[in-house]
Design a protein around this motif. Structure first.
Motif, PDB file in Angstrom:
ATOM      1  N   GLY A 238       0.804  -1.226   0.083  1.00 10.14           N
ATOM      2  CA  GLY A 238       0.016   0.070   0.132  1.00 10.14           C
ATOM      3  C   GLY A 238       0.830   1.244   0.116  1.00 10.14           C
ATOM      4  N   ALA A 239       2.038   1.369   0.556  1.00 10.06           N
ATOM      5  CA  ALA A 239       3.009   2.252   0.758  1.00 10.06           C
ATOM      6  C   ALA A 239       3.597   2.614  -0.436  1.00 10.06           C
ATOM      7  CB  ALA A 239       3.832   2.345   1.857  1.00 10.06           C
ATOM      8  N   ALA A 240       3.874   1.499  -1.162  1.00  8.89           N
ATOM      9  CA  ALA A 240       4.408   1.788  -2.482  1.00  8.89           C
ATOM     10  C   ALA A 240       3.416   2.246  -3.582  1.00  8.89           C
ATOM     11  CB  ALA A 240       4.851   0.429  -2.953  1.00  8.89           C
ATOM     12  N   ILE A 241       2.212   1.795  -3.372  1.00 10.18           N
ATOM     13  CA  ILE A 241       1.047   2.237  -4.507  1.00 10.18           C
ATOM     14  C   ILE A 241       0.987   3.916  -4.036  1.00 10.18           C
ATOM     15  CG2 ILE A 241      -1.195   2.024  -4.854  1.00 10.18           C
ATOM     16  CD1 ILE A 241      -1.245  -0.771  -4.368  1.00 10.18           C
ATOM     17  N   GLN A 242       1.129   4.263  -2.906  1.00  4.87           N
ATOM     18  CA  GLN A 242       1.111   5.460  -2.679  1.00  4.87           C
ATOM     19  C   GLN A 242       2.346   6.461  -2.701  1.00  4.87           C
ATOM     20  OE1 GLN A 242      -1.832   7.158  -1.703  1.00  4.87           O
ATOM     21  NE2 GLN A 242      -2.736   5.152  -1.686  1.00  4.87           N
ATOM     22  N   GLY A 243       3.333   5.885  -3.469  1.00  4.72           N
ATOM     23  CA  GLY A 243       4.565   6.559  -3.839  1.00  4.72           C
ATOM     24  C   GLY A 243       5.364   6.887  -2.903  1.00  4.72           C
ATOM     25  N   LEU A 244       5.597   6.110  -1.539  1.00  4.07           N
ATOM     26  CA  LEU A 244       6.329   6.324  -0.672  1.00  4.07           C
ATOM     27  C   LEU A 244       7.667   5.817  -1.009  1.00  4.07           C
ATOM     28  CD1 LEU A 244       6.440   7.686   2.284  1.00  4.07           C
ATOM     29  CD2 LEU A 244       6.000   5.445   3.250  1.00  4.07           C
ATOM     30  N   GLY A 245       8.002   5.018  -1.716  1.00  3.21           N
ATOM     31  CA  GLY A 245       9.138   4.362  -2.166  1.00  3.21           C
ATOM     32  C   GLY A 245       8.967   3.016  -2.797  1.00  3.21           C
ATOM     33  N   LEU A 246      10.185   2.308  -3.020  1.00  2.00           N
ATOM     34  CA  LEU A 246      10.034   0.875  -3.463  1.00  2.00           C
ATOM     35  C   LEU A 246       9.670  -0.176  -2.553  1.00  2.00           C
ATOM     36  CD1 LEU A 246      13.298   1.186  -6.040  1.00  2.00           C
ATOM     37  CD2 LEU A 246      10.941   1.951  -6.338  1.00  2.00           C
ATOM     38  N   ALA A 247       9.209  -1.187  -2.951  1.00  2.00           N
ATOM     39  CA  ALA A 247       8.886  -2.309  -1.890  1.00  2.00           C
ATOM     40  C   ALA A 247       9.233  -3.511  -2.691  1.00  2.00           C
ATOM     41  CB  ALA A 247       7.699  -2.081  -1.680  1.00  2.00           C
ATOM     42  N   GLN A 248       9.810  -4.600  -1.894  1.00  4.32           N
ATOM     43  CA  GLN A 248       9.963  -5.827  -2.440  1.00  4.32           C
ATOM     44  C   GLN A 248       8.719  -6.691  -1.778  1.00  4.32           C
ATOM     45  OE1 GLN A 248      13.245  -8.509  -1.365  1.00  4.32           O
ATOM     46  NE2 GLN A 248      13.795  -8.521  -3.464  1.00  4.32           N
ATOM     47  N   VAL A 249       8.034  -7.451  -2.667  1.00  2.03           N
ATOM     48  CA  VAL A 249       6.986  -8.124  -2.064  1.00  2.03           C
ATOM     49  C   VAL A 249       6.691  -9.500  -2.969  1.00  2.03           C
ATOM     50  CG1 VAL A 249       5.778  -5.959  -1.169  1.00  2.03           C
ATOM     51  CG2 VAL A 249       5.224  -6.837  -3.568  1.00  2.03           C
ATOM     52  N   PRO A 250       5.935 -10.280  -2.574  1.00  2.00           N
ATOM     53  CA  PRO A 250       5.549 -11.233  -3.222  1.00  2.00           C
ATOM     54  C   PRO A 250       4.823 -11.133  -4.624  1.00  2.00           C
ATOM     55  CG  PRO A 250       5.157 -11.852  -1.029  1.00  2.00           C
ATOM     56  CD  PRO A 250       5.339 -10.387  -1.207  1.00  2.00           C
ATOM     57  N   GLY A 251       5.257 -11.917  -5.714  1.00  2.00           N
ATOM     58  CA  GLY A 251       4.798 -11.543  -7.125  1.00  2.00           C
ATOM     59  C   GLY A 251       3.216 -11.657  -7.026  1.00  2.00           C
ATOM     60  N   PRO A 252       2.612 -12.789  -6.522  1.00  2.00           N
ATOM     61  CA  PRO A 252       1.121 -12.712  -6.626  1.00  2.00           C
ATOM     62  C   PRO A 252       0.410 -11.527  -5.948  1.00  2.00           C
ATOM     63  CG  PRO A 252       1.963 -14.953  -5.856  1.00  2.00           C
ATOM     64  CD  PRO A 252       3.186 -13.923  -5.810  1.00  2.00           C
ATOM     65  N   LEU A 253       0.867 -10.985  -4.931  1.00  2.85           N
ATOM     66  CA  LEU A 253       0.309 -10.019  -4.133  1.00  2.85           C
ATOM     67  C   LEU A 253       0.288  -8.627  -5.088  1.00  2.85           C
ATOM     68  CD1 LEU A 253      -0.695  -9.240  -1.286  1.00  2.85           C
ATOM     69  CD2 LEU A 253       1.303  -8.163  -0.676  1.00  2.85           C
ATOM     70  N   ALA A 254       1.499  -8.458  -5.915  1.00  2.00           N
ATOM     71  CA  ALA A 254       1.571  -7.222  -6.874  1.00  2.00           C
ATOM     72  C   ALA A 254       1.123  -7.510  -8.082  1.00  2.00           C
ATOM     73  CB  ALA A 254       3.027  -7.017  -6.795  1.00  2.00           C
ATOM     74  N   ARG A 255       0.641  -8.618  -8.208  1.00  3.70           N
ATOM     75  CA  ARG A 255       0.035  -8.792  -9.804  1.00  3.70           C
ATOM     76  C   ARG A 255      -1.055  -7.944 -10.148  1.00  3.70           C
ATOM     77  NH1 ARG A 255      -1.268 -14.168  -9.412  1.00  3.70           N
ATOM     78  NH2 ARG A 255       1.086 -14.733  -9.805  1.00  3.70           N
ATOM     79  N   ALA A 256      -2.272  -7.588  -9.222  1.00  2.03           N
ATOM     80  CA  ALA A 256      -3.077  -6.879  -9.728  1.00  2.03           C
ATOM     81  C   ALA A 256      -2.732  -5.413  -9.878  1.00  2.03           C
ATOM     82  CB  ALA A 256      -4.462  -6.957  -8.821  1.00  2.03           C
ATOM     83  N   PRO A 257      -1.997  -4.807  -8.961  1.00  2.00           N
ATOM     84  CA  PRO A 257      -1.449  -3.215  -8.931  1.00  2.00           C
ATOM     85  C   PRO A 257      -0.649  -3.239 -10.253  1.00  2.00           C
ATOM     86  CG  PRO A 257      -1.263  -4.016  -6.626  1.00  2.00           C
ATOM     87  CD  PRO A 257      -1.669  -5.357  -7.423  1.00  2.00           C
ATOM     88  N   ILE A 258       0.473  -4.180 -10.586  1.00  2.00           N
ATOM     89  CA  ILE A 258       1.068  -3.961 -11.749  1.00  2.00           C
ATOM     90  C   ILE A 258       0.212  -4.032 -12.999  1.00  2.00           C
ATOM     91  CG2 ILE A 258       2.584  -5.108 -13.243  1.00  2.00           C
ATOM     92  CD1 ILE A 258       4.008  -6.025 -10.494  1.00  2.00           C
ATOM     93  N   ALA A 259      -0.906  -5.011 -12.975  1.00  2.00           N
ATOM     94  CA  ALA A 259      -1.636  -4.989 -14.216  1.00  2.00           C
ATOM     95  C   ALA A 259      -2.592  -3.706 -14.283  1.00  2.00           C
ATOM     96  CB  ALA A 259      -2.804  -6.342 -14.214  1.00  2.00           C
ATOM     97  N   ASN A 260      -2.863  -3.127 -13.408  1.00  2.00           N
ATOM     98  CA  ASN A 260      -3.634  -1.991 -13.632  1.00  2.00           C
ATOM     99  C   ASN A 260      -3.043  -0.674 -13.566  1.00  2.00           C
ATOM    100  OD1 ASN A 260      -3.179  -1.190 -10.769  1.00  2.00           O
ATOM    101  ND2 ASN A 260      -5.110  -2.246 -10.287  1.00  2.00           N
TER     102      ASN A 260
END
Length: 324
Positions: A238-260
Motif C-alpha cells: 500500500g505504501a508503494a502504491i502511494q508513492g512512498l518508495g520501492l517495495a519488495q513483495v511476493p509476486g502474486p500480491l503485486a500482480r493486480a496493482p502491476i496489471a492496472n
C-alpha cells in the motif's frame, strides 16, 4: 534426584458397573444391561469397594440397597461419568466427520490471496465447521497456541511439519509507483537501490529483513534504507502504491496493482524465486476430518486458480508467428 510418577491404573474400573447396579437395584439386571455375567458384575463391585475401602451396597437375598458411602459416591460419580460419556461422544464425532472449530494462523497477505476465495465455498460444503483465522506475521507454535494448521511461505516452515503446497513457486518483485519513479532514474542494477527510498520489513524476531536477489548464479542479500518499516507485506504494498518508495513483495500480491498500472515491476532479471505458499501442520498429530476437509478443499480451489492464471498468461502471450 529424579522422581518416578505413574498414572494410577483402574481409577474408573467398576464405576459403570456400580452406576448400573445402583440404577436397577439388581446385580442380575445390571449384568444383562452391560452384557456380562452376574458373577462378573459382583467381582467388579467387590474390586471397586476394596479400592475405595468402603462398602457401597447392602445386599440381601431379596434386595440391593445403597450404603451411606454408596449414596454419596453415586451423587458425585453419576454426573461425572455422564460428562465423561458426553466428552467421549464429542471426541468420537470430531474424529469421524468434519465438524468443530478449525483455527488457522496465517500472514495478512495470505488472507485476500488464498483464503478469501475459498472460505464461502468451504462453509457451503462443510456448514458444521467453524473457521477462525488469526492473521499475524508471528511464527507461532501451532500446538502450544491451539491452532490446527498454519499457512506460510515455504522457507519459514520448520522441517518437522507436514507441508501441503498451495501455490507454485513465485518471485519476490521490486515495485514502485509511476509517481515515485517519474522524478527518479529507474534502478538497473541492485547497487542502484542505494539511491532510492526502500520500504522495509521487520521480521517477527525483531530484525530488519534484507532484500534478496539473484546475481548470476549467486544469491545476495542487500540491506536497504527508506522512510518506512512495516511488519507485513500488504502495508508495504500500500505504501508503494502511494508513492512512498520501492517495495519488495511476493509476486502474486503485486500482480493486480502491476496489471492496472498502479505499480511498475523493477529489477526483474535479479528477482529471487521463493518456494511458494504452503499449508502446514504438526506431523505427529492425527489429521482430524475438519482439517482434512479444509486441505482437500483449498488444494482443489488453489489448483483451479493456478490453471486459470496459466491460461490467462497463455492468452496474453503474443503469437510470434503472426507478428512477423
Amino acid at each position: 534426584m529424579k522422581q518416578n510418577f505413574t498414572v494410577r491404573q483402574g481409577a474408573l474400573d467398576g464405576v459403570e458397573a456400580f452406576l448400573s447396579v445402583a440404577q436397577h437395584r439388581s446385580f442380575r439386571r445390571a449384568a444383562a444391561e452391560l452384557g456380562v455375567t452376574p458373577s462378573a458384575m459382583s467381582q467388579a463391585i467387590r474390586a471397586l469397594e476394596a479400592r475405595l475401602g468402603a462398602a457401597l451396597f447392602i445386599r440381601t437375598t431379596r434386595s440391593v440397597g445403597l450404603t451411606e458411602a454408596g449414596e454419596r459416591f453415586l451423587s458425585r460419580a453419576k454426573p461425572a461419568f455422564e460428562e465423561l460419556v458426553a466428552a467421549s461422544e464429542i471426541a468420537r464425532e470430531l474424529g469421524q466427520r468434519p465438524t468443530g472449530l478449525l483455527r488457522l494462523a496465517v500472514p495478512r497477505a495470505v488472507v485476500p490471496l488464498i483464503l478469501e476465495p475459498v472460505i464461502a465455498s468451504f462453509h457451503q460444503t462443510y456448514p458444521e465447521i467453524e473457521v477462525e483465522i488469526a492473521a499475524s506475521e508471528e511464527l507461532v507454535d501451532l500446538p502450544a497456541e491451539g491452532f490446527d494448521a498454519g499457512i506460510r511461505l515455504g522457507q519459514f516452515i520448520a522441517p518437522d511439519m507436514v507441508a501441503v503446497r498451495l501455490t507454485p513457486p513465485f518471485s519476490l518483485v521490486v515495485v514502485g509507483s509511476p509517481d515515485y519513479l517519474r522524478a527518479r532514474k529507474l534502478p538497473e542494477r541492485v547497487d542502484d537501490l542505494r539511491d532510492h527510498a526502500c520500504l522495509r520489513m521487520r521480521r517477527s524476531n525483531g530484525s530488519i529483513a534484507p532484500w534478496p536477489f539473484i546475481d548470476g548464479n549467486k544469491t545476495i542479500e542487500v540491506m536497504v534504507s527508506g522512510p518506512l518499516i512495516a511488519h507485513d507485506y500488504p502495508t508495504l504494498l500500500g505504501a508503494a502504491i502511494q508513492g512512498l518508495g520501492l517495495a519488495q513483495v511476493p509476486g502474486p500480491l503485486a500482480r493486480a496493482p502491476i496489471a492496472n498500472g498502479q505499480l511498475q515491476s523493477l529489477l526483474t532479471s535479479f528477482a529471487v524465486t521463493t518456494p511458494g505458499v504452503f499449508l502446514y501442520y504438526p506431523g505427529k498429530r492425527q489429521l482430524l476430518p475438519k482439517l482434512r476437509a479444509f486441505i482437500d478443499h483449498i488444494k482443489h480451489r488453489s489448483a483451479d486458480v493456478s490453471r486459470g492464471t496459466a491460461t490467462a498468461r497463455r492468452l496474453r502471450k503474443p503469437n510470434r508467428a503472426n507478428s512477423k
